[in-house]
Write a protein that holds these residues in place. Structure first.
Motif, PDB file in Angstrom:
ATOM      1  N   GLN A  29       0.835  -1.206   0.000  1.00 40.25           N
ATOM      2  CA  GLN A  29       0.000   0.000   0.000  1.00 40.25           C
ATOM      3  C   GLN A  29       0.866   1.250   0.000  1.00 40.25           C
ATOM      4  O   GLN A  29       0.582   2.226  -0.708  1.00 40.25           O
ATOM      5  CB  GLN A  29      -0.927  -0.016   1.212  1.00 40.25           C
ATOM      6  N   PHE A  30       1.922   1.248   0.786  1.00 35.25           N
ATOM      7  CA  PHE A  30       2.864   2.370   0.876  1.00 35.25           C
ATOM      8  C   PHE A  30       3.430   2.693  -0.506  1.00 35.25           C
ATOM      9  O   PHE A  30       3.478   3.868  -0.916  1.00 35.25           O
ATOM     10  CB  PHE A  30       3.970   1.989   1.856  1.00 35.25           C
ATOM     11  N   ILE A  31       3.852   1.658  -1.236  1.00 35.84           N
ATOM     12  CA  ILE A  31       4.434   1.863  -2.569  1.00 35.84           C
ATOM     13  C   ILE A  31       3.354   2.279  -3.569  1.00 35.84           C
ATOM     14  O   ILE A  31       3.535   3.228  -4.352  1.00 35.84           O
ATOM     15  CB  ILE A  31       5.144   0.587  -3.045  1.00 35.84           C
ATOM     16  N   ASP A  32       2.213   1.595  -3.547  1.00 37.67           N
ATOM     17  CA  ASP A  32       1.140   1.901  -4.505  1.00 37.67           C
ATOM     18  C   ASP A  32       0.653   3.338  -4.364  1.00 37.67           C
ATOM     19  O   ASP A  32       0.314   4.000  -5.360  1.00 37.67           O
ATOM     20  CB  ASP A  32      -0.029   0.935  -4.314  1.00 37.67           C
ATOM     21  N   ASP A  33       0.583   3.830  -3.125  1.00 34.14           N
ATOM     22  CA  ASP A  33       0.072   5.182  -2.867  1.00 34.14           C
ATOM     23  C   ASP A  33       1.166   6.243  -2.855  1.00 34.14           C
ATOM     24  O   ASP A  33       0.876   7.425  -2.644  1.00 34.14           O
ATOM     25  CB  ASP A  33      -0.671   5.209  -1.523  1.00 34.14           C
ATOM     26  N   ASP A  34       2.405   5.820  -3.083  1.00 38.26           N
ATOM     27  CA  ASP A  34       3.551   6.732  -3.061  1.00 38.26           C
ATOM     28  C   ASP A  34       3.563   7.570  -1.784  1.00 38.26           C
ATOM     29  O   ASP A  34       3.703   8.797  -1.802  1.00 38.26           O
ATOM     30  CB  ASP A  34       3.553   7.647  -4.290  1.00 38.26           C
ATOM     31  N   ASN A  35       3.418   6.888  -0.639  1.00 40.03           N
ATOM     32  CA  ASN A  35       3.470   7.576   0.645  1.00 40.03           C
ATOM     33  C   ASN A  35       4.899   7.939   1.008  1.00 40.03           C
ATOM     34  O   ASN A  35       5.853   7.313   0.547  1.00 40.03           O
ATOM     35  CB  ASN A  35       2.887   6.695   1.753  1.00 40.03           C
ATOM     36  N   ASP A  36       5.043   8.940   1.863  1.00 42.60           N
ATOM     37  CA  ASP A  36       6.328   9.238   2.485  1.00 42.60           C
ATOM     38  C   ASP A  36       6.479   8.469   3.791  1.00 42.60           C
ATOM     39  O   ASP A  36       7.586   8.081   4.178  1.00 42.60           O
ATOM     40  CB  ASP A  36       6.451  10.732   2.766  1.00 42.60           C
ATOM     41  N   ILE A  37       5.361   8.322   4.479  1.00 40.64           N
ATOM     42  CA  ILE A  37       5.288   7.602   5.752  1.00 40.64           C
ATOM     43  C   ILE A  37       4.005   6.776   5.723  1.00 40.64           C
ATOM     44  O   ILE A  37       3.020   7.187   5.103  1.00 40.64           O
ATOM     45  CB  ILE A  37       5.229   8.571   6.959  1.00 40.64           C
ATOM     46  N   LEU A  38       4.003   5.631   6.386  1.00 38.80           N
ATOM     47  CA  LEU A  38       2.761   4.888   6.586  1.00 38.80           C
ATOM     48  C   LEU A  38       2.707   4.422   8.031  1.00 38.80           C
ATOM     49  O   LEU A  38       3.716   3.949   8.579  1.00 38.80           O
ATOM     50  CB  LEU A  38       2.673   3.692   5.642  1.00 38.80           C
ATOM     51  N   ILE A  39       1.546   4.593   8.654  1.00 35.79           N
ATOM     52  CA  ILE A  39       1.316   4.108  10.013  1.00 35.79           C
ATOM     53  C   ILE A  39       0.148   3.131   9.993  1.00 35.79           C
ATOM     54  O   ILE A  39      -0.624   3.093   9.034  1.00 35.79           O
ATOM     55  CB  ILE A  39       1.020   5.261  10.996  1.00 35.79           C
ATOM     56  N   THR A  40       0.034   2.341  11.043  1.00 30.73           N
ATOM     57  CA  THR A  40      -1.056   1.380  11.133  1.00 30.73           C
ATOM     58  C   THR A  40      -1.997   1.751  12.268  1.00 30.73           C
ATOM     59  O   THR A  40      -1.591   2.352  13.269  1.00 30.73           O
ATOM     60  CB  THR A  40      -0.528  -0.046  11.342  1.00 30.73           C
ATOM     61  N   ALA A  41      -3.265   1.387  12.105  1.00 35.04           N
ATOM     62  CA  ALA A  41      -4.279   1.732  13.096  1.00 35.04           C
ATOM     63  C   ALA A  41      -5.438   0.753  12.986  1.00 35.04           C
ATOM     64  O   ALA A  41      -5.519  -0.049  12.044  1.00 35.04           O
ATOM     65  CB  ALA A  41      -4.774   3.155  12.884  1.00 35.04           C
ATOM     66  N   THR A  42      -6.331   0.839  13.951  1.00 36.96           N
ATOM     67  CA  THR A  42      -7.546   0.029  13.950  1.00 36.96           C
ATOM     68  C   THR A  42      -8.736   0.959  14.219  1.00 36.96           C
ATOM     69  O   THR A  42      -8.575   1.992  14.894  1.00 36.96           O
ATOM     70  CB  THR A  42      -7.461  -1.077  15.028  1.00 36.96           C
ATOM     71  N   PRO A  43      -9.917   0.650  13.682  1.00 40.83           N
ATOM     72  CA  PRO A  43     -11.077   1.506  13.967  1.00 40.83           C
ATOM     73  C   PRO A  43     -11.263   1.679  15.478  1.00 40.83           C
ATOM     74  O   PRO A  43     -11.232   0.704  16.233  1.00 40.83           O
ATOM     75  CB  PRO A  43     -12.245   0.742  13.336  1.00 40.83           C
TER      76      PRO A  43
END
Length: 233
Positions: A125-139
């Motif tokens: 997802q990080f690569i597909d969306d060209d993010n600079d940073i990615l974090i994880t979370a839950t609802p």
């Protein structure tokens, strides 16, 4: 040769659960669960452990973690932030392995319920969306728009984030998420030059609640151990 460095930060001075990073949980030291997930996902040539503890270092090495430095005291105090420790591990790793790592993934040792597939999917997802940073979370289970409150200086209480029009059902509130301290991904140049997590190109990978418990106290430890043993059974 992988472009991604994996780091696992585990200091020795845990307060909520004493020695939690090497305490046995579901048959393994806590940190071993994260090392095993990092190895299983197949993304990394190097899984680097940042710790100030010789005991943690020894246990981590037994399970395949790489320990070639000891974290400085100023990066291991109760008041030290995690991002400087991860940045330090990246700089040391690039010097030690004499190569650059364009990407870095940090896995929190206190979140052992993640799956190897979460690590791979989060990076995709990080690569597909060209993010600079990615974090994880839950609802989030509670909403600042519906049932989280704050006490004001005059003693009155109100919703943390009141809306112009009151809502009667939590389902009608804007969706919010709890960071689960499981997976953090950076472009390395972003990590080297920013102390913030929330930039214009920060991505969010959603994980279910049953893989999102971060161990902060004994109750968390008991719950996570029960889930891990149930999964193993």
């Amino acid at each position: 040769m992988s472009d991604i460095l994996c780091t696992i930060c585990a200091r020795g001075g845990s307060k909520g659960v004493k020695n939690k990073n090497i305490r046995q949980i579901a048959g393994l030291p806590l940190i071993a669960h994260t090392i095993n997930q990092a190895r299983e996902c197949g993304l990394f040539d190097h899984i680097v452990i940042s710790t100030d503890s010789d005991e943690i270092a020894s246990v981590a090495q037994n399970y395949g973690g790489e320990v070639f430095f000891k974290r400085n005291e100023n990066l291991a105090s109760d008041n030290a932030g995690k991002i400087p420790a991860i940045r330090d591990a990246l700089i040391r790793s690039q010097e030690h392995y004499k190569r650059e790592f364009p990407y870095i993934i940090d896995l929190d040792a206190t979140s052992p319920l993640r799956l190897a597939s979460d690590i791979k999917a989060a990076f995709k997802q990080f690569i597909d969306d060209d993010n600079d940073i990615l974090i994880t979370a839950t609802p989030s289970r509670r909403s600042p728009y519906f049932n989280l409150i704050e006490r004001q200086s005059d003693g009155s209480i109100n919703l943390s984030k009141p809306l112009p029009k009151a809502i009667l059902r939590r389902q009608d509130a804007p969706q919010t998420y709890d960071m689960n301290a499981s997976i953090y991904i950076w472009k390395s140049q972003i990590l080297l030059n920013h102390d913030e997590l929330f930039l214009p190109k920060t991505g969010l990978y959603i994980m279910p609640q049953n893989r999102s418990i971060d161990i902060d106290d004994e109750l968390d430890f008991m719950i996570v151990e029960h889930i891990l043993r149930s999964q193993n059974a």
